[in-house]
Enzyme design. Structure first.
Site, PDB file in Angstrom:
ATOM      1  N   ASP A  20       0.801  -1.239   0.000  1.00 33.95           N
ATOM      2  CA  ASP A  20       0.000   0.000   0.000  1.00 33.95           C
ATOM      3  C   ASP A  20       0.833   1.290   0.000  1.00 33.95           C
ATOM      4  O   ASP A  20       0.538   2.223   0.756  1.00 33.95           O
ATOM      5  CB  ASP A  20      -0.955   0.000   1.210  1.00 33.95           C
ATOM      6  CG  ASP A  20      -1.906  -1.202   1.215  1.00 33.95           C
ATOM      7  OD1 ASP A  20      -1.810  -2.033   0.303  1.00 33.95           O
ATOM      8  OD2 ASP A  20      -2.724  -1.303   2.145  1.00 33.95           O
ATOM      9  N   HIS A  65     -10.687   0.685  -2.353  1.00 31.24           N
ATOM     10  CA  HIS A  65     -12.040   0.730  -1.793  1.00 31.24           C
ATOM     11  C   HIS A  65     -13.069   1.336  -2.736  1.00 31.24           C
ATOM     12  O   HIS A  65     -12.745   2.255  -3.501  1.00 31.24           O
ATOM     13  CB  HIS A  65     -12.032   1.558  -0.502  1.00 31.24           C
ATOM     14  CG  HIS A  65     -11.181   0.982   0.586  1.00 31.24           C
ATOM     15  ND1 HIS A  65     -11.391  -0.277   1.099  1.00 31.24           N
ATOM     16  CD2 HIS A  65     -10.118   1.493   1.261  1.00 31.24           C
ATOM     17  CE1 HIS A  65     -10.493  -0.498   2.050  1.00 31.24           C
ATOM     18  NE2 HIS A  65      -9.703   0.544   2.161  1.00 31.24           N
ATOM     19  N   HIS A  82     -10.389   6.892   2.046  1.00 29.84           N
ATOM     20  CA  HIS A  82      -9.032   6.782   1.487  1.00 29.84           C
ATOM     21  C   HIS A  82      -8.991   5.701   0.421  1.00 29.84           C
ATOM     22  O   HIS A  82      -9.808   4.774   0.432  1.00 29.84           O
ATOM     23  CB  HIS A  82      -8.016   6.450   2.600  1.00 29.84           C
ATOM     24  CG  HIS A  82      -8.288   5.107   3.225  1.00 29.84           C
ATOM     25  ND1 HIS A  82      -9.190   4.943   4.236  1.00 29.84           N
ATOM     26  CD2 HIS A  82      -7.801   3.874   2.946  1.00 29.84           C
ATOM     27  CE1 HIS A  82      -9.247   3.666   4.578  1.00 29.84           C
ATOM     28  NE2 HIS A  82      -8.423   2.982   3.804  1.00 29.84           N
ATOM     29  N   LYS A 105      -7.031  -4.975  -3.044  1.00 26.31           N
ATOM     30  CA  LYS A 105      -7.865  -5.597  -2.011  1.00 26.31           C
ATOM     31  C   LYS A 105      -8.906  -4.615  -1.504  1.00 26.31           C
ATOM     32  O   LYS A 105      -8.651  -3.424  -1.419  1.00 26.31           O
ATOM     33  CB  LYS A 105      -6.995  -6.090  -0.853  1.00 26.31           C
ATOM     34  CG  LYS A 105      -6.172  -4.976  -0.221  1.00 26.31           C
ATOM     35  CD  LYS A 105      -5.010  -5.514   0.587  1.00 26.31           C
ATOM     36  CE  LYS A 105      -4.022  -4.441   0.966  1.00 26.31           C
ATOM     37  NZ  LYS A 105      -4.506  -3.388   1.831  1.00 26.31           N
ATOM     38  N   CYS A 153      -1.760  -2.913   7.680  1.00 24.87           N
ATOM     39  CA  CYS A 153      -1.598  -3.817   6.542  1.00 24.87           C
ATOM     40  C   CYS A 153      -0.282  -4.585   6.570  1.00 24.87           C
ATOM     41  O   CYS A 153      -0.236  -5.744   6.164  1.00 24.87           O
ATOM     42  CB  CYS A 153      -1.779  -3.053   5.246  1.00 24.87           C
ATOM     43  SG  CYS A 153      -3.511  -2.558   5.041  1.00 24.87           S
TER      44      CYS A 153
HETATM   45  C1  VGL Z   1      -4.543   0.562   5.980  1.00 25.84           C
HETATM   46  C2  VGL Z   1      -5.919   1.667   7.435  1.00 25.84           C
HETATM   47  C3  VGL Z   1      -6.983   1.493   6.597  1.00 25.84           C
HETATM   48  C4  VGL Z   1      -3.159   0.097   5.659  1.00 25.84           C
HETATM   49  C5  VGL Z   1      -5.598   0.372   5.128  1.00 25.84           C
HETATM   50  O1  VGL Z   1      -2.809   0.008   4.453  1.00 25.84           O
HETATM   51  O2  VGL Z   1      -2.383  -0.167   6.607  1.00 25.84           O
HETATM   52  N1  VGL Z   1      -4.711   1.192   7.150  1.00 25.84           N
HETATM   53  N2  VGL Z   1      -6.820   0.841   5.443  1.00 25.84           N
HETATM   54 ZN    ZN Z   2      -8.306   0.896   3.856  1.00 28.19          ZN
END
Ligand code: VGL
Ligand code: ZN
Length: 207
Positions: A20, A65, A82, A105, A153
Site C-alpha cells: 500500500d 475501496h 481513502h 484488495k 496492513c
Molecule cells: C490501511 C488503514 C486502513 C493500511 C488500510 O494500508 O495499513 N490502514 N486501510
Molecule cells: Zn483501507
C-alpha cells in the site's frame, strides 16, 4: 542508516511485498497520510533494485475501496475516506519504482488489511486475494515486507504469510505506523517478532 550488508538476501524463492505505498498513505497531502510515509520510498526503491537483480519477484498491494464501505467512518467504520478505486489517492506513489505485478484488495467493501485475505466487516466472512496463488505459482517460499502501515496492513500481511507457511521478514526501516494510539507501531513489531517474523534493518530481533 543501515548499510546494504544488513539487508535481507534475495533469491528467486523470495518475494518482496510492498504494501500500500499509495498516495493517500504516502503523500503528505493524502487523506490518511502516515508520518514519514514518503521518506521510506528511496529505501524501498533500493530494495526493489536489489530484489529484481537477484531474480526475486516484487509484488505491490493496493488498498482499493469503493466510494462507500463500512471500512470508512462515514459508513460506520473507523477510517477517513481513502484509497477509493481509480482515484489519485489509490494510485501507487509516483516515486515508487514499480517492477512487478499488483494485487488490489477491498474492492467489494471488505476490510483489506492483509494482502492475502479480506474480511467482510458485516458478515465477518474471509476471502482470499490472488496473492497466495501468485506467489506459489512463482515458487516463492519466503516474503520480505515493506510499506504502509506497520500496525495495519504490514502486520496483517506478515501474520497471514506465516499462517500460509511462508517465512516472513519485515524491513524495519521500510515501514511506518499509523499510530492511532501512540506506540501501536512498536507493539505491532513486538507482536510480529514473537510470532516468528524476522526483522531486518535494526538490531531488534536480529540473531
Ligand atoms: C490501511 C488503514 C486502513 C493500511 C488500510 O494500508 O495499513 N490502514 N486501510
Ligand atoms: Zn483501507
Amino acid at each position: 542508516m543501515s548499510s546494504p550488508s544488513t539487508g535481507p538476501a534475495y533469491d528467486p524463492t523470495t518475494a518482496l511485498l510492498l504494501i500500500d505505498v499509495q498516495n493517500d498513505f504516502a503523500d503528505p497531502g493524502g487523506s490518511l497520510a502516515v508520518a514519514g510515509g514518503e521518506v521510506i520510498i528511496p529505501y524501498l526503491n533500493q530494495e526493489v533494485a536489489v530484489a529484481r537483480g537477484s531474480g526475486a519477484l516484487v509484488v505491490y498491494t493496493q488498498d482499493w475501496h469503493p466510494t462507500s464501505t463500512p471500512h470508512f467512518a462515514r459508513d460506520g467504520g473507523i477510517w477517513p475516506v481513502h484509497c477509493v478505486m481509480d482515484t489519485w489517492g489509490a494510485e501507487l506513489h509516483p516515486a515508487l519504482m514499480v517492477d512487478g505485478p499488483g494485487v488490489r484488495k477491498g474492492s467489494h467493501g471488505e476490510d483489506g488489511y492483509s494482502g492475502f485475505s479480506m474480511r467482510d466487516p458485516q458478515s465477518g466472512r474471509e476471502s482470499r486475494t490472488e496473492l497466495d496463488g501468485l506467489l506459489r505459482a512463482a515458487g516463492v517460499e519466503r516474503v520480505v515486507i515493506g510499506g504502509l502501515a506497520t500496525d495495519y496492513c504490514v502486520k496483517a500481511t506478515a501474520l497471514d504469510a506465516l499462517r500460509l507457511g511462508y517465512r516472513a521478514l519485515v524491513l524495519v526501516d521500510g515501514i511506518r505506523p499509523v499510530d492511532l494510539a501512540p506506540g501501536d507501531g512498536e507493539r505491532a513489531l513486538a507482536e510480529l517478532a514473537s510470532a516468528g517474523v524476522e526483522m531486518a534493518g535494526e538490531p531488534v530481533g536480529r540473531p
